[in-house]
Motif scaffolding. Sequence first.
Motif, PDB file in Angstrom:
ATOM      1  N   TYR A  80       4.948  -4.785  11.358  1.00 50.39           N
ATOM      2  CA  TYR A  80       5.655  -4.276  10.177  1.00 50.39           C
ATOM      3  C   TYR A  80       5.717  -2.755  10.139  1.00 50.39           C
ATOM      4  O   TYR A  80       6.542  -2.181   9.419  1.00 50.39           O
ATOM      5  N   LEU A  81       4.848  -2.100  10.902  1.00 47.33           N
ATOM      6  CA  LEU A  81       4.727  -0.639  10.827  1.00 47.33           C
ATOM      7  C   LEU A  81       5.292   0.091  12.046  1.00 47.33           C
ATOM      8  O   LEU A  81       5.644   1.271  11.947  1.00 47.33           O
ATOM      9  N   LYS A  82       5.389  -0.577  13.179  1.00 50.53           N
ATOM     10  CA  LYS A  82       5.677   0.120  14.435  1.00 50.53           C
ATOM     11  C   LYS A  82       7.068   0.715  14.513  1.00 50.53           C
ATOM     12  O   LYS A  82       7.304   1.635  15.308  1.00 50.53           O
ATOM     13  N   ALA A 115      -5.219  -7.064   7.086  1.00 49.76           N
ATOM     14  CA  ALA A 115      -5.365  -8.329   7.797  1.00 49.76           C
ATOM     15  C   ALA A 115      -4.979  -9.519   6.923  1.00 49.76           C
ATOM     16  O   ALA A 115      -4.427 -10.509   7.409  1.00 49.76           O
ATOM     17  N   GLU A 116      -5.252  -9.433   5.625  1.00 47.71           N
ATOM     18  CA  GLU A 116      -5.006 -10.555   4.723  1.00 47.71           C
ATOM     19  C   GLU A 116      -3.521 -10.696   4.367  1.00 47.71           C
ATOM     20  O   GLU A 116      -2.989 -11.798   4.348  1.00 47.71           O
ATOM     21  N   ASP A 117      -2.877  -9.587   4.042  1.00 48.12           N
ATOM     22  CA  ASP A 117      -1.452  -9.612   3.723  1.00 48.12           C
ATOM     23  C   ASP A 117      -0.804  -8.395   4.357  1.00 48.12           C
ATOM     24  O   ASP A 117      -0.504  -7.405   3.686  1.00 48.12           O
ATOM     25  N   PRO A 118      -0.568  -8.468   5.665  1.00 45.65           N
ATOM     26  CA  PRO A 118      -0.032  -7.304   6.364  1.00 45.65           C
ATOM     27  C   PRO A 118       1.361  -6.905   5.888  1.00 45.65           C
ATOM     28  O   PRO A 118       1.686  -5.718   5.870  1.00 45.65           O
ATOM     29  N   ALA A 119       2.170  -7.875   5.480  1.00 47.03           N
ATOM     30  CA  ALA A 119       3.525  -7.549   5.033  1.00 47.03           C
ATOM     31  C   ALA A 119       3.492  -6.727   3.752  1.00 47.03           C
ATOM     32  O   ALA A 119       4.166  -5.692   3.636  1.00 47.03           O
ATOM     33  N   ALA A 120       2.709  -7.159   2.785  1.00 43.44           N
ATOM     34  CA  ALA A 120       2.642  -6.447   1.504  1.00 43.44           C
ATOM     35  C   ALA A 120       1.999  -5.077   1.674  1.00 43.44           C
ATOM     36  O   ALA A 120       2.466  -4.078   1.092  1.00 43.44           O
ATOM     37  N   THR A 121       0.926  -5.016   2.459  1.00 41.90           N
ATOM     38  CA  THR A 121       0.257  -3.737   2.682  1.00 41.90           C
ATOM     39  C   THR A 121       1.188  -2.757   3.380  1.00 41.90           C
ATOM     40  O   THR A 121       1.303  -1.588   2.982  1.00 41.90           O
ATOM     41  N   SER A 122       1.868  -3.225   4.402  1.00 36.51           N
ATOM     42  CA  SER A 122       2.773  -2.359   5.156  1.00 36.51           C
ATOM     43  C   SER A 122       3.926  -1.878   4.292  1.00 36.51           C
ATOM     44  O   SER A 122       4.341  -0.708   4.386  1.00 36.51           O
ATOM     45  N   LEU A 130       3.986  -1.295   1.119  1.00 40.37           N
ATOM     46  CA  LEU A 130       3.517  -0.217   0.240  1.00 40.37           C
ATOM     47  C   LEU A 130       3.351   1.093   1.011  1.00 40.37           C
ATOM     48  O   LEU A 130       3.718   2.166   0.513  1.00 40.37           O
ATOM     49  N   LEU A 131       2.811   1.014   2.215  1.00 36.83           N
ATOM     50  CA  LEU A 131       2.602   2.221   3.009  1.00 36.83           C
ATOM     51  C   LEU A 131       3.936   2.844   3.426  1.00 36.83           C
ATOM     52  O   LEU A 131       4.119   4.067   3.326  1.00 36.83           O
ATOM     53  N   VAL A 132       4.857   2.020   3.887  1.00 40.73           N
ATOM     54  CA  VAL A 132       6.156   2.540   4.323  1.00 40.73           C
ATOM     55  C   VAL A 132       6.877   3.211   3.152  1.00 40.73           C
ATOM     56  O   VAL A 132       7.414   4.315   3.280  1.00 40.73           O
ATOM     57  N   GLU A 133       6.865   2.555   2.003  1.00 40.39           N
ATOM     58  CA  GLU A 133       7.550   3.106   0.838  1.00 40.39           C
ATOM     59  C   GLU A 133       6.904   4.417   0.386  1.00 40.39           C
ATOM     60  O   GLU A 133       7.601   5.402   0.089  1.00 40.39           O
TER      61      GLU A 133
END
Length: 271
Positions: free
Chosen positions: A40-42, A248-255, A257-260
């Motif tokens: 999700y981040l790369k 690790a638990e919710d990589p999509a949601a965490t990513s 937030l970080l991207v935004e």
Amino acid sequence: MSIPVLTPSLFNSAPQLPTMVLGPSLGTGSLALWGPAVPYLKEHFQLIAWDLPGHGESAPSAEGFSMGELAAGVISMIDALRTDGVIVDGNALFYAGVSIGGATALQLAADFPGSFAGLSVICSAAKIGTPEGWAERAELVAKAGTPVVMTGSAERWFAPGFIEANPVASTNLLHNLQDADRFSYAHACGALGSFDVREALGGMNDPILAIAGAHDQVCPPAYAEFIAEHAPNARAAVIDTVAHLAPAEDPAATSALLVEFFASVSQEKIA
């Protein structure tokens, strides 16, 4: 006490992109913790993770260290990566860390202001636990090894149902804990025992995103809100699906937030 030598892991070589440095949680290796979020981040960042002493790729620590020394170790690692051309001067540099890695984010903001265009404190706090509690855990693990805390860590790390639904991811993380050097783990406990930057938050002017897990018993959402309320350029967000290991638990949601957040920081800098 000394500045620990930290070993980085380059998850994707993309020097044309902004670099995000990824920090660990106590007892985990960077690959098991952050690996699920990499897809999700790369596309947005060059990703470089670091491991605590005696965890993952980093060699064990020979003596204790403070959170200030750990933050200095991160800066030394980044300086070496710049010298080697892995991190390109002029490109934006961001930081995101979990638990002790999140505490390191706050220490970096306090001790090395302006080193990062923005930082994210994930499942962490300006003060975690008590000195007595960390001293007790350090003594226990130094004597009996990390397996003695595996049951308690499994209960704290994951939201209800995660282990059953994600046996591979949870097993990898718990194996990290089992394989961690017990003395290095104890040294990290000692660093957390003396960590308290609550009074310093008002002087942290870097953009900060504090992310909390709704099920986190170690660093509940109120801790993230405290950071947002007291640091001038901080905000908080809560992920409903996670406990203490959000990437690790919710990589999509965490990513997401970080991207935004880091995109908004970049836009504000341009404006």
